[in-house]
Design a protein around this motif. Structure first.
Motif, PDB file in Angstrom:
ATOM      1  N   ILE A 170      47.185  39.552  57.301  1.00 57.23           N
ATOM      2  CA  ILE A 170      47.744  40.120  56.069  1.00 57.23           C
ATOM      3  C   ILE A 170      48.600  41.353  56.373  1.00 57.23           C
ATOM      4  O   ILE A 170      49.678  41.535  55.811  1.00 57.23           O
ATOM      5  N   ARG A 171      48.142  42.184  57.319  1.00 60.53           N
ATOM      6  CA  ARG A 171      48.946  43.379  57.670  1.00 60.53           C
ATOM      7  C   ARG A 171      50.325  42.957  58.173  1.00 60.53           C
ATOM      8  O   ARG A 171      51.338  43.576  57.858  1.00 60.53           O
TER       9      ARG A 171
ATOM     10  N   GLU B 135      52.445  41.672  55.330  1.00 62.26           N
ATOM     11  CA  GLU B 135      52.913  42.765  54.472  1.00 62.26           C
ATOM     12  C   GLU B 135      54.094  43.505  55.081  1.00 62.26           C
ATOM     13  O   GLU B 135      54.992  43.944  54.373  1.00 62.26           O
TER      14      GLU B 135
ATOM     15  N   ASN C 116      41.555  37.960  62.847  1.00 60.35           N
ATOM     16  CA  ASN C 116      40.991  37.906  61.496  1.00 60.35           C
ATOM     17  C   ASN C 116      42.075  37.965  60.428  1.00 60.35           C
ATOM     18  O   ASN C 116      43.234  38.289  60.709  1.00 60.35           O
ATOM     19  N   GLU C 117      41.649  37.651  59.216  1.00 58.27           N
ATOM     20  CA  GLU C 117      42.598  37.545  58.106  1.00 58.27           C
ATOM     21  C   GLU C 117      43.261  38.888  57.807  1.00 58.27           C
ATOM     22  O   GLU C 117      44.412  38.944  57.395  1.00 58.27           O
ATOM     23  N   GLU C 118      42.525  39.985  58.059  1.00 58.12           N
ATOM     24  CA  GLU C 118      43.090  41.302  57.745  1.00 58.12           C
ATOM     25  C   GLU C 118      44.334  41.579  58.595  1.00 58.12           C
ATOM     26  O   GLU C 118      45.351  42.084  58.109  1.00 58.12           O
TER      27      GLU C 118
ATOM     28  N   LYS D 206      43.919  36.419  48.179  1.00 62.27           N
ATOM     29  CA  LYS D 206      44.739  37.640  48.179  1.00 62.27           C
ATOM     30  C   LYS D 206      46.107  37.270  47.617  1.00 62.27           C
ATOM     31  O   LYS D 206      46.722  36.287  48.045  1.00 62.27           O
TER      32      LYS D 206
END
Ligand SMILES: NC(=O)c1ccc[n+]([C@@H]2O[C@H](COP(=O)([O-])OP(=O)(O)OC[C@H]3O[C@@H](n4cnc5c(N)ncnc54)[C@H](O)[C@@H]3O)[C@@H](O)[C@H]2O)c1
Length: 358
Positions: free
Chosen positions: A212-213, A216, A207-209, A2
């Protein structure tokens, strides 16, 4: 892999071997000396993965720093500058910071001042440094017990964030990182706050999501206000009191995240008293956070000392203590003047709450 658009550097999330690190080393730094800064734990758990996978790093000098916040001090920085000089490191060489927030803060500072600035790469290995410390350009060291009093804004040339490093992270360090993730939710995204707490409660696996949130949230704020003249200040929610607690309890090793978690509950309490945060939301915050992070015990004398420390907070101006306060979960205001009297009332309110400090 990503890719996230950061200020003026590459921010890549995913396996280091699939990242552009190798290409970067071969192109921009083919002839440069490379220095890797680690602490005792990242030397043991993370260094091999770097050196064995990247031929260009096989000859790198490794500088080992002692673990811990109490070592984030200028005398260590001076030792490293002397070592760099001994190794003949020049301005066109490269420093790689492999570690948690102490290493990325201190290594970034070391690189940024050495010979007026030498390139550095951050490879964060703790959850806290992945979601917060390694991005945004703040580097520096503590001055005694005062947190991050000496430092500069300076960005790495690249930030490679490989979640597989988290496999060896101890549980209490995970917990420390979660505190900054909670903060990202509280200041800007109520759903993120709920999701982070649910993840901590075991309703779903980290988790990776989610990672990432959180990244961000910080990255977007930093892009708008890189030098913290305005909106970026909200990233300091929980840190006015948190930094004082972290400094005050430095000897008993309360982690940065733990101190910030307590700071967030106390600053949320002030938000309820003077910034319109509803009692229901305040209780949600208190119950969610204190379920994971024990309150340290403080005496009346400790409180007095901590209030004196608040007067040295970097965000203060005109002799006023400035704080970030919530209006609601997901909505944070900054530059709020809070009197010593309110801080005193807040500390006294929490003084008798039960303790669970490990
Ligand atoms: N610059 C910023 O914007 C910013 C933001 C938030 C926090 N910070 C700073 O970050 C620091 C806290 O960061 P931290 O919690 O990462 O501290 P840390 O660097 O001390 O790391 C915590 C512990 O985890 C160990 N560790 C790191 N990665 C590991 C791995 N993969 N496996 C096993 N052990 C590992 C470290 O050796 C250390 O013992 C504080 O100094 C704080 O002020 C800076």
């Amino acid at each position: 892999m990503k890719y996230i658009e950061a200020q003026n550097y590459k921010l890549e999330i995913g396996s280091l071997v699939n990242s552009s690190l190798s290409e970067l080393l071969k192109s921009s730094y083919a002839k440069s000396k490379k220095v890797i800064i680690v602490d005792e734990n990242t030397k043991e758990y993370c260094l091999d993965a770097l050196i064995t996978n990247f031929d260009d790093l096989k000859e790198a000098e490794v500088i080992l720093l002692p673990v811990g916040e109490e070592n984030k001090q200028l005398f260590i920085v001076q030792n490293v500058w002397e070592a760099l000089t001994e190794y003949g490191v020049g301005r066109h060489d490269l420093i790689i910071n492999l570690g948690g927030g102490v290493i990325t803060d201190m290594g970034g500072f070391i690189a940024s001042c050495y010979k007026r600035g030498c390139d550095f790469i951050n490879i964060p290995t703790s959850l806290l440094s992945m979601v917060d410390a390694s991005l945004g350009g703040k580097t520096g060291v503590n001055l005694g017990y005062y947190k991050n009093q000496i430092g500069v804004f300076s960005n790495p040339v690249a930030l490679f964030l490989d979640p597989s490093f988290l496999e060896t992270l101890p549980d209490d360090e995970y917990l420390s990182g979660y505190a900054e993730m909670i903060k990202h939710g509280l200041i800007s995204d109520a759903q993120l706050f709920t999701d982070v707490i649910n993840c901590m409660n075991g309703e779903f696996e980290f988790n990776e999501e989610l990672l990432i949130r959180c990244i961000e949230v910080k990255n977007k704020i930093v892009l708008i206000d890189p030098n913290e003249k305005g909106i970026r200040k909200i990233l300091n929610f929980g840190h006015t009191i948190g930094h004082v607690i972290e400094g005050f309890y430095m000897e008993s090793s309360i982690s940065h995240g733990h101190a910030v978690a307590i700071g967030m509950v106390m600053e949320a309490y002030i938000s309820m008293k003077k910034n319109g945060l509803s009692e229901i939301e305040y209780m949600t915050i208190e119950n969610s956070i204190l379920g994971f992070y024990g309150l340290p015990k403080f005496s009346d004398e400790d409180i007095q000392e901590m209030i004196e420390m608040l007067q040295n907070d970097k965000k203060n101006s005109n002799n006023e203590i400035k704080c970030c306060l919530l209006k609601s979960i997901g909505d944070c205001t900054y530059d709020q003047v809070v009197s010593e009297k309110i801080f005193l009332e807040t500390f006294l309110h929490f003084k008798n709450k039960q303790i669970n400090l490990n």
